[in-house]
Design a protein around this motif. Structure first.
Motif, PDB file in Angstrom:
ATOM      1  N   ASP A  31       1.000  -1.172  -0.149  1.00 10.41           N
ATOM      2  CA  ASP A  31       0.271  -0.059   0.162  1.00 10.41           C
ATOM      3  C   ASP A  31       0.727   1.243  -0.128  1.00 10.41           C
ATOM      4  O   ASP A  31       0.788   2.361  -0.493  1.00 10.41           O
ATOM      5  N   THR A  32       1.607   0.912   0.678  1.00 14.46           N
ATOM      6  CA  THR A  32       2.697   2.410   0.358  1.00 14.46           C
ATOM      7  C   THR A  32       3.396   2.619  -0.553  1.00 14.46           C
ATOM      8  O   THR A  32       3.641   3.683  -1.368  1.00 14.46           O
ATOM      9  N   ASP A  33       3.949   1.605  -1.300  1.00 14.47           N
ATOM     10  CA  ASP A  33       4.680   1.154  -2.307  1.00 14.47           C
ATOM     11  C   ASP A  33       3.445   2.250  -3.220  1.00 14.47           C
ATOM     12  O   ASP A  33       3.765   2.530  -4.363  1.00 14.47           O
ATOM     13  N   ARG A  35       0.881   4.004  -2.958  1.00 11.27           N
ATOM     14  CA  ARG A  35       0.893   5.798  -2.897  1.00 11.27           C
ATOM     15  C   ARG A  35       1.871   6.426  -3.183  1.00 11.27           C
ATOM     16  O   ARG A  35       1.738   7.265  -3.848  1.00 11.27           O
ATOM     17  N   ARG A  36       3.476   6.048  -3.353  1.00 14.61           N
ATOM     18  CA  ARG A  36       4.003   6.579  -3.708  1.00 14.61           C
ATOM     19  C   ARG A  36       4.759   6.810  -5.019  1.00 14.61           C
ATOM     20  O   ARG A  36       4.720   7.831  -5.554  1.00 14.61           O
TER      21      ARG A  36
END
Length: 247
Positions: A31-33, A35-36
């Motif tokens: 999820d973080t990747d 968003r990034r």
């Protein structure tokens, strides 16, 4: 439940807990990747949007500059056409003025004329005066012609028209019965131009004047001189015929 069974259940639970924790962490990382990546994409899109806007602004400025250049070119072309037309007008006006000056100068510049087979340079004023005098003679206005030729000779003593003027002046005075004066002008022609085409006729005219004055002796001598000085001329033939009649 036996001790061994209890241990096995705890091991299974621990393994399950570890697996769930690993899955959660993996989902969290994914999820973080994402968003990034989305943020990076948005930033790139924003930068591209700014670049597109900058490009559009530059393009608009270039178009405005091009339109301004076209307008300036059209203005300069219009000024060039106006200047070209004005220059053409000035050149045409200058040419007309120059032609006018040339025409006026030609009225005073000597020109080549030919009278009685003799070519010479004469001012337009001389030609006009001579032709007016000759016109009066041809109209039978002998007094006016004599006065005009006399005035011409006084005004233009070195003109090429002087010799023919003396001839026509003598004839005008002969017509006016001023025989003695006519003889003087015919003799002046003979002294000035003895080889002139009018010379034989002038000498014959002297004899005619002498006959009119009843000076037959002088007339016979003059008639003989005509035949001797200008043989094979019409004047010589006429002089021989008249001399024969006098004898």
């Amino acid at each position: 439940m036996t001790r061994q069974s209890s241990f096995s259940l705890r091991a299974v639970a621990l393994a399950a807990s570890v697996l769930l924790s690993a899955s959660a962490n993996a989902a969290l990382f994914e999820d973080t990747d994402a968003r990034r990546a989305i943020l990076d994409l948005r930033q790139r899109m924003e930068r591209q949007g700014e670049e597109i806007q900058n490009f559009q602004r530059n393009l608009l400025e270039q178009q405005n500059q091009l339109e301004a250049l076209r307008a300036e070119t059209a203005r300069l072309r219009g000024e060039k056409e106006e200047l070209s037309q004005e220059l053409s007008k000035e050149l045409r006006r200058a040419k007309e003025q120059s032609q006018g000056v040339d025409d006026r100068l030609k009225k005073f510049e000597p020109t080549a004329v030919k009278v009685d087979g003799v070519e010479f340079m004469a001012d337009p004023t001389e030609t006009k005066a001579y032709e007016e005098a000759l016109s009066a003679f041809r109209k039978g206005e002998f007094v006016a012609a004599a006065n005009s030729f006399t005035d011409f000779i006084k005004r233009h003593p070195s003109s090429g028209y002087v010799v023919p003027s003396l001839f026509w002046l003598g004839n005008a005075q002969y017509a006016n019965r001023a025989y003695a004066i006519a003889i003087g002008h015919f003799n002046a022609l003979l002294a000035k131009a003895p080889q002139h085409v009018r010379a034989p006729e002038s000498m014959l005219s002297v004899a005619n004047c002498q006959l009119e004055l009843k000076d037959n002796k002088a007339a016979r001598k003059t008639l003989a001189d005509v035949s001797k000085t200008y043989p094979q001329t019409e004047a010589a033939v006429a002089a021989s015929e008249r001399l024969a009649k006098l004898k």
